[in-house]
Design a protein around this motif. Structure first.
Motif, PDB file in Angstrom:
ATOM      1  N   ASN A   1       0.817  -1.078  -0.007  1.00  0.00           N
ATOM      2  CA  ASN A   1      -0.033   0.022  -0.029  1.00  0.00           C
ATOM      3  C   ASN A   1       0.855   1.160  -0.097  1.00  0.00           C
ATOM      4  O   ASN A   1       0.485   2.274  -0.510  1.00  0.00           O
ATOM      5  CB  ASN A   1      -1.112   0.059   1.231  1.00  0.00           C
ATOM      6  CG  ASN A   1      -2.215  -0.763   1.016  1.00  0.00           C
ATOM      7  OD1 ASN A   1      -2.564  -1.323   1.897  1.00  0.00           O
ATOM      8  ND2 ASN A   1      -2.709  -0.820  -0.420  1.00  0.00           N
ATOM      9  N   GLY A   2       1.970   1.174   0.747  1.00  0.00           N
ATOM     10  CA  GLY A   2       2.776   2.381   0.812  1.00  0.00           C
ATOM     11  C   GLY A   2       3.592   2.689  -0.400  1.00  0.00           C
ATOM     12  O   GLY A   2       4.032   3.861  -0.635  1.00  0.00           O
ATOM     13  N   ILE A   3       3.483   1.438  -1.437  1.00  0.00           N
ATOM     14  CA  ILE A   3       4.058   2.274  -2.706  1.00  0.00           C
ATOM     15  C   ILE A   3       3.196   2.456  -3.801  1.00  0.00           C
ATOM     16  O   ILE A   3       3.429   2.482  -4.974  1.00  0.00           O
ATOM     17  CB  ILE A   3       5.390   1.308  -3.180  1.00  0.00           C
ATOM     18  CG1 ILE A   3       4.616  -0.259  -3.554  1.00  0.00           C
ATOM     19  CG2 ILE A   3       6.433   0.977  -2.334  1.00  0.00           C
ATOM     20  CD1 ILE A   3       5.419  -1.001  -4.549  1.00  0.00           C
ATOM     21  N   GLY A   4       1.768   2.141  -3.376  1.00  0.00           N
ATOM     22  CA  GLY A   4       0.786   2.835  -4.351  1.00  0.00           C
ATOM     23  C   GLY A   4       0.044   1.279  -4.886  1.00  0.00           C
ATOM     24  O   GLY A   4      -0.542   1.575  -5.843  1.00  0.00           O
ATOM     25  N   ILE A   5       0.094   0.224  -4.330  1.00  0.00           N
ATOM     26  CA  ILE A   5      -0.594  -0.935  -4.600  1.00  0.00           C
ATOM     27  C   ILE A   5      -1.950  -1.032  -3.877  1.00  0.00           C
ATOM     28  O   ILE A   5      -1.816  -0.987  -2.776  1.00  0.00           O
ATOM     29  CB  ILE A   5       0.106  -2.279  -4.397  1.00  0.00           C
ATOM     30  CG1 ILE A   5       1.338  -2.215  -5.310  1.00  0.00           C
ATOM     31  CG2 ILE A   5      -0.720  -3.431  -4.922  1.00  0.00           C
ATOM     32  CD1 ILE A   5       2.336  -3.456  -4.971  1.00  0.00           C
ATOM     33  N   THR A   6      -3.076  -0.871  -4.386  1.00  0.00           N
ATOM     34  CA  THR A   6      -4.128  -0.805  -3.728  1.00  0.00           C
ATOM     35  C   THR A   6      -5.405  -1.788  -4.442  1.00  0.00           C
ATOM     36  O   THR A   6      -4.996  -2.305  -5.419  1.00  0.00           O
ATOM     37  CB  THR A   6      -4.818   0.757  -3.917  1.00  0.00           C
ATOM     38  OG1 THR A   6      -5.006   1.093  -5.146  1.00  0.00           O
ATOM     39  CG2 THR A   6      -3.990   1.734  -2.983  1.00  0.00           C
ATOM     40  N   THR A   7      -6.536  -1.763  -4.043  1.00  0.00           N
ATOM     41  CA  THR A   7      -7.634  -2.566  -4.395  1.00  0.00           C
ATOM     42  C   THR A   7      -8.691  -1.752  -4.815  1.00  0.00           C
ATOM     43  O   THR A   7      -8.935  -0.668  -4.238  1.00  0.00           O
ATOM     44  CB  THR A   7      -8.060  -3.702  -3.555  1.00  0.00           C
ATOM     45  OG1 THR A   7      -8.440  -3.187  -2.204  1.00  0.00           O
ATOM     46  CG2 THR A   7      -6.915  -4.791  -3.078  1.00  0.00           C
ATOM     47  N   GLU A   8      -9.457  -2.197  -5.833  1.00  0.00           N
ATOM     48  CA  GLU A   8     -10.776  -1.531  -6.149  1.00  0.00           C
ATOM     49  C   GLU A   8     -11.809  -2.723  -6.397  1.00  0.00           C
ATOM     50  O   GLU A   8     -11.600  -3.533  -6.755  1.00  0.00           O
ATOM     51  CB  GLU A   8     -10.832  -0.975  -7.379  1.00  0.00           C
ATOM     52  CG  GLU A   8      -9.687   0.321  -7.375  1.00  0.00           C
ATOM     53  CD  GLU A   8      -9.637   0.789  -8.948  1.00  0.00           C
ATOM     54  OE1 GLU A   8     -10.147   0.303  -9.969  1.00  0.00           O
ATOM     55  OE2 GLU A   8      -8.931   1.618  -9.283  1.00  0.00           O
TER      56      GLU A   8
ATOM     57  N   LYS B   1     -19.886  -9.601 -15.021  1.00  0.00           N
ATOM     58  CA  LYS B   1     -21.310 -10.276 -15.229  1.00  0.00           C
ATOM     59  C   LYS B   1     -21.686 -11.350 -14.079  1.00  0.00           C
ATOM     60  O   LYS B   1     -22.766 -11.559 -14.069  1.00  0.00           O
ATOM     61  CB  LYS B   1     -20.792 -10.884 -16.629  1.00  0.00           C
ATOM     62  CG  LYS B   1     -20.042 -12.211 -16.389  1.00  0.00           C
ATOM     63  CD  LYS B   1     -19.717 -12.779 -17.740  1.00  0.00           C
ATOM     64  CE  LYS B   1     -18.567 -13.842 -17.799  1.00  0.00           C
ATOM     65  NZ  LYS B   1     -18.426 -14.370 -18.963  1.00  0.00           N
ATOM     66  N   ASN B   2     -20.512 -11.484 -13.142  1.00  0.00           N
ATOM     67  CA  ASN B   2     -20.867 -12.448 -12.087  1.00  0.00           C
ATOM     68  C   ASN B   2     -20.858 -11.798 -10.788  1.00  0.00           C
ATOM     69  O   ASN B   2     -20.883 -12.523  -9.767  1.00  0.00           O
ATOM     70  CB  ASN B   2     -19.943 -13.788 -12.115  1.00  0.00           C
ATOM     71  CG  ASN B   2     -19.840 -14.409 -13.249  1.00  0.00           C
ATOM     72  OD1 ASN B   2     -20.846 -14.909 -13.943  1.00  0.00           O
ATOM     73  ND2 ASN B   2     -18.643 -14.917 -13.718  1.00  0.00           N
ATOM     74  N   GLY B   3     -21.122 -10.308 -10.946  1.00  0.00           N
ATOM     75  CA  GLY B   3     -21.097  -9.472  -9.596  1.00  0.00           C
ATOM     76  C   GLY B   3     -20.026  -8.724  -9.586  1.00  0.00           C
ATOM     77  O   GLY B   3     -19.123  -8.768 -10.282  1.00  0.00           O
ATOM     78  N   GLU B   4     -19.878  -8.374  -8.068  1.00  0.00           N
ATOM     79  CA  GLU B   4     -18.785  -7.556  -7.724  1.00  0.00           C
ATOM     80  C   GLU B   4     -17.470  -8.250  -7.693  1.00  0.00           C
ATOM     81  O   GLU B   4     -17.581  -9.605  -7.024  1.00  0.00           O
ATOM     82  CB  GLU B   4     -19.021  -6.823  -6.569  1.00  0.00           C
ATOM     83  CG  GLU B   4     -19.967  -5.578  -6.948  1.00  0.00           C
ATOM     84  CD  GLU B   4     -19.957  -4.408  -5.643  1.00  0.00           C
ATOM     85  OE1 GLU B   4     -19.875  -4.805  -4.473  1.00  0.00           O
ATOM     86  OE2 GLU B   4     -20.582  -3.473  -5.959  1.00  0.00           O
ATOM     87  N   TYR B   5     -16.478  -7.863  -7.871  1.00  0.00           N
ATOM     88  CA  TYR B   5     -15.210  -8.699  -7.428  1.00  0.00           C
ATOM     89  C   TYR B   5     -13.917  -7.389  -7.185  1.00  0.00           C
ATOM     90  O   TYR B   5     -14.188  -6.143  -7.413  1.00  0.00           O
ATOM     91  CB  TYR B   5     -14.612  -9.440  -8.783  1.00  0.00           C
ATOM     92  CG  TYR B   5     -14.381  -8.548  -9.925  1.00  0.00           C
ATOM     93  CD1 TYR B   5     -12.991  -8.373 -10.080  1.00  0.00           C
ATOM     94  CD2 TYR B   5     -15.155  -8.321 -10.707  1.00  0.00           C
ATOM     95  CE1 TYR B   5     -12.676  -7.680 -11.313  1.00  0.00           C
ATOM     96  CE2 TYR B   5     -14.992  -7.442 -12.006  1.00  0.00           C
ATOM     97  CZ  TYR B   5     -13.768  -7.246 -11.975  1.00  0.00           C
ATOM     98  OH  TYR B   5     -13.283  -6.634 -13.433  1.00  0.00           O
ATOM     99  N   ILE B   6     -12.812  -7.908  -6.601  1.00  0.00           N
ATOM    100  CA  ILE B   6     -11.859  -7.205  -6.234  1.00  0.00           C
ATOM    101  C   ILE B   6     -10.798  -7.298  -6.973  1.00  0.00           C
ATOM    102  O   ILE B   6     -10.351  -8.405  -7.476  1.00  0.00           O
ATOM    103  CB  ILE B   6     -11.487  -7.406  -4.358  1.00  0.00           C
ATOM    104  CG1 ILE B   6     -12.488  -6.926  -3.637  1.00  0.00           C
ATOM    105  CG2 ILE B   6     -10.114  -6.278  -4.094  1.00  0.00           C
ATOM    106  CD1 ILE B   6     -12.344  -7.000  -2.379  1.00  0.00           C
ATOM    107  N   VAL B   7     -10.241  -6.267  -7.598  1.00  0.00           N
ATOM    108  CA  VAL B   7      -8.970  -6.132  -8.361  1.00  0.00           C
ATOM    109  C   VAL B   7      -7.856  -5.532  -7.878  1.00  0.00           C
ATOM    110  O   VAL B   7      -7.869  -4.423  -7.103  1.00  0.00           O
ATOM    111  CB  VAL B   7      -9.426  -5.857  -9.691  1.00  0.00           C
ATOM    112  CG1 VAL B   7      -9.685  -4.118  -9.904  1.00  0.00           C
ATOM    113  CG2 VAL B   7      -8.078  -6.050 -10.738  1.00  0.00           C
TER     114      VAL B   7
END
Length: 118
Positions: free
Chosen positions: A75-82, A87-93
């Protein structure tokens, strides 16, 4: 033929100003190589290296699937999640901002070394 990039190719990496997934980073590296006969760099090569240096960690989700998510250091270097809708609903990337992209570009030789150190 092993994957490789010259210093000039690495220096010309096309950064994205908005966060992108690791698959897009790998695609951009492969595009830079311009050599169809060369082995490709995969998103797994990048994520395995990030796991090995503690920027990502592997977690089991409630449904038993394994996910690779950023650590506090990542997270400190800018790796985050969205959260995205598919089509199969929400997911985290997991996505990488410009600073995280630069970290990977600066260390691409270590990624390549690990890819072939088996």
């Amino acid at each position: 033929m092993k994957f490789s990039l010259s210093a000039e190719q690495i220096a010309s990496f096309p950064y994205s100003s908005s966060p992108i997934p690791v698959s897009e980073i790998a695609r951009r590296f492969n595009e830079l190589s311009g050599n169809e006969e060369m082995k490709k760099l995969s998103h797994r090569d990048l994520t395995n290296w990030l796991l090995s240096i503690g920027m990502l960690a592997q977690y089991s989700s409630a449904d038993g699937k394994l996910s690779k998510l950023p650590t506090e250091t990542g997270n400190g270097i800018g790796i985050t999640t969205e959260t995205r809708a598919g089509k199969n609903g929400e997911y985290i990337v997991t996505v990488y901002n410009r600073e995280a992209q630069a970290f990977i570009v600066d260390n691409i030789d270590a990624v390549i070394d690990m890819k072939y150190k088996k």
